[in-house]
Design a protein around this motif. Structure first.
Motif, short mmCIF file in Angstrom:
data_model
loop_
_atom_site.label_atom_id
_atom_site.label_comp_id
_atom_site.label_asym_id
_atom_site.label_seq_id
_atom_site.Cartn_x
_atom_site.Cartn_y
_atom_site.Cartn_z
N ARG A 24 12.94 16.25 29.32
CA ARG A 24 11.80 15.87 28.96
C ARG A 24 11.54 14.44 28.99
NH1 ARG A 24 8.04 19.64 26.84
NH2 ARG A 24 8.93 21.70 26.47
N GLU A 25 12.60 13.76 28.49
CA GLU A 25 12.37 12.35 28.63
C GLU A 25 12.46 11.84 30.05
OE1 GLU A 25 15.60 10.84 26.16
OE2 GLU A 25 14.53 11.15 24.43
N MET A 26 13.37 12.49 30.81
CA MET A 26 13.41 12.20 32.39
C MET A 26 11.91 12.23 33.05
SD MET A 26 16.78 14.02 33.52
CE MET A 26 18.44 13.65 33.07
N LEU A 27 11.23 13.20 32.74
CA LEU A 27 9.93 13.30 33.24
C LEU A 27 8.83 12.61 32.64
CD1 LEU A 27 9.97 17.07 34.11
CD2 LEU A 27 10.55 15.27 35.48
N GLU A 28 8.96 11.81 31.57
CA GLU A 28 8.05 11.01 30.79
C GLU A 28 7.05 10.22 31.94
OE1 GLU A 28 7.59 7.98 27.01
OE2 GLU A 28 9.38 8.57 27.67
N ASN A 29 5.78 10.30 31.60
CA ASN A 29 4.86 10.02 32.61
C ASN A 29 4.69 10.37 33.85
OD1 ASN A 29 3.79 8.00 30.34
ND2 ASN A 29 5.59 6.80 31.01
N ASP A 30 5.40 11.34 34.31
CA ASP A 30 5.50 12.01 35.56
C ASP A 30 4.06 12.73 35.80
OD1 ASP A 30 5.57 14.16 37.60
OD2 ASP A 30 7.45 12.89 38.00
N PRO A 31 3.42 12.39 36.95
CA PRO A 31 2.02 13.00 37.12
C PRO A 31 1.99 14.36 37.30
CG PRO A 31 2.75 11.63 39.19
CD PRO A 31 3.86 11.47 38.03
N LEU A 32 3.00 15.28 37.91
CA LEU A 32 3.34 16.63 38.11
C LEU A 32 3.39 17.23 36.83
CD1 LEU A 32 4.90 16.93 41.60
CD2 LEU A 32 2.39 16.73 40.87
N PHE A 33 4.16 16.52 35.84
CA PHE A 33 4.63 17.14 34.54
C PHE A 33 3.35 17.10 33.60
CE2 PHE A 33 6.64 16.67 30.37
CZ PHE A 33 6.88 18.06 30.04
N ILE A 106 15.73 16.97 41.03
CA ILE A 106 16.03 18.85 40.88
C ILE A 106 14.63 19.05 40.24
CG2 ILE A 106 16.90 20.66 40.00
CD1 ILE A 106 19.61 19.40 40.56
N LEU A 107 14.43 18.35 39.13
CA LEU A 107 13.34 18.78 38.05
C LEU A 107 11.96 18.51 39.05
CD1 LEU A 107 14.29 17.08 34.72
CD2 LEU A 107 14.06 19.45 35.07
N LYS A 108 11.81 17.30 39.52
CA LYS A 108 10.78 16.81 40.42
C LYS A 108 10.32 18.02 41.41
CE LYS A 108 10.62 11.92 39.54
NZ LYS A 108 10.65 10.75 40.24
N LEU A 109 11.57 18.36 42.23
CA LEU A 109 11.41 19.28 43.35
C LEU A 109 10.80 20.78 42.72
CD1 LEU A 109 11.56 19.78 46.37
CD2 LEU A 109 14.01 20.04 45.90
N ARG A 110 11.52 21.09 41.67
CA ARG A 110 11.16 22.33 40.89
C ARG A 110 9.65 22.42 40.44
NH1 ARG A 110 10.83 27.36 41.25
NH2 ARG A 110 11.04 28.71 39.52
N MET A 111 9.04 21.41 40.18
CA MET A 111 7.75 21.20 39.84
C MET A 111 6.79 21.39 40.99
SD MET A 111 7.17 18.42 36.53
CE MET A 111 7.93 17.18 37.49
N ILE A 112 7.24 20.92 42.05
CA ILE A 112 6.61 21.00 43.42
C ILE A 112 6.48 22.28 43.90
CG2 ILE A 112 6.75 20.58 45.90
CD1 ILE A 112 8.00 17.61 44.98
N LEU A 113 7.72 23.20 43.55
CA LEU A 113 7.73 24.65 44.01
C LEU A 113 6.60 25.33 43.25
CD1 LEU A 113 11.35 24.93 45.16
CD2 LEU A 113 9.35 24.64 46.47
N LEU A 115 3.97 24.15 41.63
CA LEU A 115 2.48 23.91 42.10
C LEU A 115 2.05 24.17 43.17
CD1 LEU A 115 2.75 20.65 39.69
CD2 LEU A 115 1.31 22.89 39.15
N LYS A 116 2.90 24.55 44.13
CA LYS A 116 2.64 24.49 45.68
C LYS A 116 1.39 25.26 46.08
CE LYS A 116 6.34 27.43 46.89
NZ LYS A 116 5.48 28.62 47.31
N ASP A 117 1.54 26.63 45.35
CA ASP A 117 0.50 27.60 45.84
C ASP A 117 -1.05 27.19 45.35
OD1 ASP A 117 2.51 29.18 46.98
OD2 ASP A 117 2.91 30.40 44.99
N LYS A 118 -1.04 26.47 44.15
CA LYS A 118 -2.34 26.11 43.48
C LYS A 118 -2.87 24.75 44.44
CE LYS A 118 -4.84 24.79 39.51
NZ LYS A 118 -4.92 24.73 38.12
#
Length: 336
Positions: A24-33, A106-113, A115-118
């Motif tokens: 969670r700390e790695m994704l802090e302030n990430d726009p997709l998170f 890997i976390l960022k790429l997983r979030m892309i997948l 959210l990709k359909d929406k």
């Protein structure tokens, strides 16, 4: 033997909680998170087992990551290219043909997948702030002010074109010339040329016709001078409007930058507060729900569900008041 299994289970649970906190700390302030947070997709993201076996200092190949995601290597690479700068930093050993991903990538790429359909690729790029090639865009400008300036630019261009045509017509008649006056260039009548023109008409058509022609030309000159004066005034007014619009645009852009900075900081405060409340909830749960060895052994799944439910209710109960207080304190400090 049973005691060793219990200690192992306890150690595994503690390790999972600590690992999730690190992720969670790695994704802090990430726009997709920020989009995924507090939705069912957040549970899917952190519920995947392979995440908890990843090493922070290691780099992983696309075939490995594709297997974890349940897709093939070609599909994975398809979603890497449009998000190149978002996924990789300067330290990445990635080349044009071989991609290497660390835990954050890997976390960022997983979030892309997820959210990709929406949102599709273009929508995700807009959320992240990337252009069509995967690079960060400059900050967007105020659309309303830009349209206003564009409209004034078009009007001013038309006025200048008309003024140019008028000047060419006036000077092309041969009756006028530019002279330097006290306040700048002035249009003057060529008196010699006008006298010769009158004499020619008087000579060929008689004195009456010459006088009539002079009157007509004088009236035409007066009219053209008035039109020229009005056009100059309109052009001056358009220039002033353009200047004022540019000043408003600059003011709006400065204001937007400040608003964006405040929004980012408030998001950061909310994220920090959620993490703090989660740790408080885990601590309170641990102290108030001490389970026997057999309960931990045979009811581990139920206990884990109850714990997560307790954490969710705890955050929901305390978040609003604590967040309001924290944001108010931040805004007061900014005003000083």
């Amino acid at each position: 033997m049973q005691g060793s299994e219990g200690e192992l289970s306890k150690h595994s649970t503690t390790h999972s909680i600590e690992k999730e906190q690190q992720l969670r700390e790695m994704l802090e302030n990430d726009p997709l998170f920020d989009v995924i947070k507090d939705t069912s997709l957040e549970e899917i993201l952190f519920g995947e087992e392979y995440l908890y076996d990843l090493e922070e200092k290691l780099w992983y190949s696309t075939p490995e990551v594709a297997e974890w995601f349940g897709i093939n290597d070609g599909q994975l690479r398809y979603y890497i290219k449009p998000f190149n700068e978002y996924l990789f930093d300067e330290d990445s050993p990635t080349t044009s043909t071989a991609f290497r991903l660390n835990v954050t990538s890997i976390l960022k790429l997983r979030m892309i997948l997820l959210l990709k359909d929406k949102y599709r690729v273009k929508g995700l790029q807009r959320l992240i702030g990337l252009d069509g090639e995967g690079y960060v865009q400059s900050a967007p400008i105020n659309t309303k002010a830009t349209k206003e300036v564009s409209k004034i630019d078009n009007t001013l261009e038309q006025e200048v074109a008309f003024l140019k045509s008028m000047m060419e017509h006036v000077l092309g008649s041969g009756l006028f010339e530019f002279q330097q006056g006290e306040e700048g260039p002035e249009i003057k009548i060529k008196e010699d040329y006008l006298a010769n023109l009158i004499q020619e008409h008087v000579k060929h058509e008689g004195e009456q016709d010459g006088i009539k022609l002079l009157q007509e030309q004088a009236a035409s000159i007066t009219k053209e001078n008035q039109e020229l004066k009005e056009l100059i005034e309109k052009t001056s007014k358009a220039n002033q409007e353009l200047k004022e619009s540019l000043e408003r645009l600059e003011k709006d852009r400065s204001s937007e930058k400040g608003d964006v900075a405040i929004q980012i900081r408030e998001k950061q405060i909310e994220s920090e507060l959620r993490n703090e409340l989660r740790l408080e909830a885990v601590k309170e749960w641990t102290e108030s729900n001490k389970q026997s060895f057999f309960s931990k052994l045979f009811q581990a799944d139920r206990i884990e569900l109850e714990k997560e439910s307790f954490i969710h209710d705890y955050i929901k109960k305390h978040l609003n008041d604590r967040l309001t207080k924290a944001i108010n304190e931040y805004r007061v400090s900014e005003d000083k």
